[in-house]
Design a protein around this motif. Sequence first.
Motif, PDB file in Angstrom:
ATOM      1  N   ILE A 174       0.843  -1.195   0.000  1.00 46.04           N
ATOM      2  CA  ILE A 174       0.000   0.000   0.000  1.00 46.04           C
ATOM      3  C   ILE A 174       0.879   1.245   0.000  1.00 46.04           C
ATOM      4  O   ILE A 174       2.076   1.182   0.305  1.00 46.04           O
ATOM      5  N   GLY A 175       0.285   2.353  -0.340  1.00 49.22           N
ATOM      6  CA  GLY A 175       1.024   3.611  -0.433  1.00 49.22           C
ATOM      7  C   GLY A 175       0.278   4.463  -1.428  1.00 49.22           C
ATOM      8  O   GLY A 175      -0.339   3.922  -2.344  1.00 49.22           O
TER       9      GLY A 175
ATOM     10  N   HIS B  51       6.312   4.701   1.170  1.00 52.96           N
ATOM     11  CA  HIS B  51       6.087   6.130   1.374  1.00 52.96           C
ATOM     12  C   HIS B  51       7.310   6.866   0.871  1.00 52.96           C
ATOM     13  O   HIS B  51       8.428   6.610   1.328  1.00 52.96           O
ATOM     14  N   GLN B  52       7.117   7.751  -0.085  1.00 50.23           N
ATOM     15  CA  GLN B  52       8.203   8.541  -0.669  1.00 50.23           C
ATOM     16  C   GLN B  52       9.396   7.677  -1.091  1.00 50.23           C
ATOM     17  O   GLN B  52      10.546   8.003  -0.806  1.00 50.23           O
ATOM     18  N   GLY B  53       9.086   6.562  -1.746  1.00 50.12           N
ATOM     19  CA  GLY B  53      10.138   5.710  -2.280  1.00 50.12           C
ATOM     20  C   GLY B  53      10.796   4.791  -1.270  1.00 50.12           C
ATOM     21  O   GLY B  53      11.690   4.031  -1.597  1.00 50.12           O
ATOM     22  N   LYS B  54      10.357   4.857  -0.022  1.00 52.03           N
ATOM     23  CA  LYS B  54      10.962   4.010   1.007  1.00 52.03           C
ATOM     24  C   LYS B  54       9.965   2.985   1.530  1.00 52.03           C
ATOM     25  O   LYS B  54       8.760   3.236   1.503  1.00 52.03           O
ATOM     26  N   ALA B  55      10.500   1.868   2.026  1.00 51.78           N
ATOM     27  CA  ALA B  55       9.648   0.893   2.702  1.00 51.78           C
ATOM     28  C   ALA B  55       9.424   1.426   4.115  1.00 51.78           C
ATOM     29  O   ALA B  55      10.274   1.266   4.984  1.00 51.78           O
TER      30      ALA B  55
ATOM     31  N   LEU C 142      -0.428   5.953   9.523  1.00 52.63           N
ATOM     32  CA  LEU C 142      -0.866   5.738   8.136  1.00 52.63           C
ATOM     33  C   LEU C 142      -1.675   6.937   7.654  1.00 52.63           C
ATOM     34  O   LEU C 142      -1.490   7.419   6.538  1.00 52.63           O
ATOM     35  N   THR C 143      -2.554   7.409   8.521  1.00 49.05           N
ATOM     36  CA  THR C 143      -3.386   8.556   8.162  1.00 49.05           C
ATOM     37  C   THR C 143      -2.518   9.775   7.884  1.00 49.05           C
ATOM     38  O   THR C 143      -2.765  10.523   6.947  1.00 49.05           O
ATOM     39  N   GLU C 144      -1.467   9.939   8.697  1.00 46.29           N
ATOM     40  CA  GLU C 144      -0.557  11.064   8.468  1.00 46.29           C
ATOM     41  C   GLU C 144       0.138  10.973   7.115  1.00 46.29           C
ATOM     42  O   GLU C 144       0.467  11.979   6.509  1.00 46.29           O
ATOM     43  N   MET C 145       0.362   9.741   6.655  1.00 52.65           N
ATOM     44  CA  MET C 145       0.998   9.558   5.343  1.00 52.65           C
ATOM     45  C   MET C 145      -0.003   9.775   4.210  1.00 52.65           C
ATOM     46  O   MET C 145       0.332   9.588   3.045  1.00 52.65           O
TER      47      MET C 145
END
Lengths: 288, 289
Positions: B41-42, B220-224, B240-243
């Motif tokens: 997810i992301g 998130h932003q290319g990172k795990a 997760l919500t913050e992301m």
Amino acid sequence: MPSPLIEFQNVSFTYGGEEGEPVPAVRELSFAVPRGEFVAVLGHNGSGKSTAAKLCNGLLLPTEGKVLVDGLDTADEAQLFDIRRRVGIVFQNPDNQIIAAIIEDDVAFGPENLNVPPAEIRTRVDEALKAVGMFEHRLAEPHKLSGGQKQRVAIAGILAMRNDAIVFDEATAMLDPRGRREVMDAVLRLNREQGITVLFITHFMEEAVLADRVLVMDEGRLLLDGTPQAVFAQQNALRAAGLELPIPALFAQKLRAHFPALPEDILTEEDCARAIFRLFAQKGGNAQ
Amino acid sequence: MSSVIECDKLCFRYPNTAKTAPPALEQVKLTVERGELLAIIGHTGSGKSTLVQQLNALLKPTQGTVFVDGKNIWENKKTVREARFLVGLCFQYPEYQLFEETVEKDIAFGPKNMGLEADEIKRRVCRAAELVGLDKLLLKKSPFDLSGGEKRRAAIAGVMAMEPQVIVFDEPTAGLDPRGKEHILQMLLRCRAETKRTILLISHNMEDVARLADRVLVMHQGKAAMHGTVEQIFARAEELTEMGLTVPCVTRIFLALRRMGLAVPPGIFTLEQGLRELLRLAAESGCAL
């Protein structure tokens, strides 16, 4: 009494199949949408929703019956111009609807075609882009936008023509959750603040619960028509039509077997959380 | 060794992007166990699709390694070719890629390219059609005469017919109606139960993730950014919500209850768990139902 903005009078529509086989898509459909209403339309694929959408502004013409827009008959070619100035459609695929190289040019395309004077176009384009929260992107290139942003540009293109109603034909289906939320927020705001009439076709139950009224189509016919509370109370009919309850409603139903005091009309997450909280707050009070 | 995919320190930068722009993938470490269903997810642009394209050598890492089935896929030409058959990618809206005259030929395209015998190709086409639930009568039809849901399943069958060890599904239910979605999800479950294959599922639908996945990778932003069991991941709902990600509907309801001051734990993500938790709470507060 003012005439409804969109009215279907016993409308049927049949596609002429490739091998001459007629395919009925909409059958004896009657409903009226008053000005300012937010109507969600649900139904599985092939239930006739998209055909109904295209019938709303004369992109398709009824095989039988009549579609009236602000009292104008869509079958009357002389009226089509006026009809499309009233009702615009936003389609599913965000990549198929933007034609200009710069966002503001795309939004200006409609009013330009209506011969609106340039200064007035400028005002309308700015207003429309602000209304959907895309003003700061007015000079951007379309391919650099996200799906949700593209759909909002498509909405702005309709607003710039000063339409009364917008039909959304699964306009959120191809978007990610963030894009869906952006579009839904914009649509709700336009409906509430500017009184834009909305016909919102969707597969997402949680979007339908936000409408004033929900229509459910099945096999080209109108199966249910009522408030979200009334429609989602008809669980068996919905299931037969290939639809499901919004998750908060499903959860509330599951809980009700054990907590009978939980109210029947829970549709949204907020409803659900508040009702559960009340249940326990009361119980806590009783226990003391 | 039981892991089927292992990536370490994986970095990737798309060619011709500004040096100042962040890379599409940055130091990604990932282990996928054989037979598991891993959800990825992301939000859009987080690197999910870039990551899965590394797994079957469609994109070459700028740095770092990708091991599939114990082999470094970039070792030589042979390993690159093998990786393409070991890991099957089912892209978003795969039905746009249907092109053959008949559904049967379309499904057979992959196995044919693998240089298999005619009998084997036939067996695989039948098996794949059965797995995705496509009626045999549809095999002789043009793919363009199928309904939307059938087209999607035909396209998925084309990937399954290659019988890869790992199948990656990128948003397999996007744009389908509830019935079409359910068909695809059932198909995933059946494919998993019958073939024991490893499945990677890219999804924005957290209800599906909660229902199907063993483990979840959050990009998130290319990172795990996170990697763990479904319980572990959804217990971090606030992060997760913050992301900018969503969490399952029930998780959100329980978050709201926590904010209101009800003593419920985080990490509730299915209706059943939710019910159990409230029953426990009712029993604890000592009141009859």
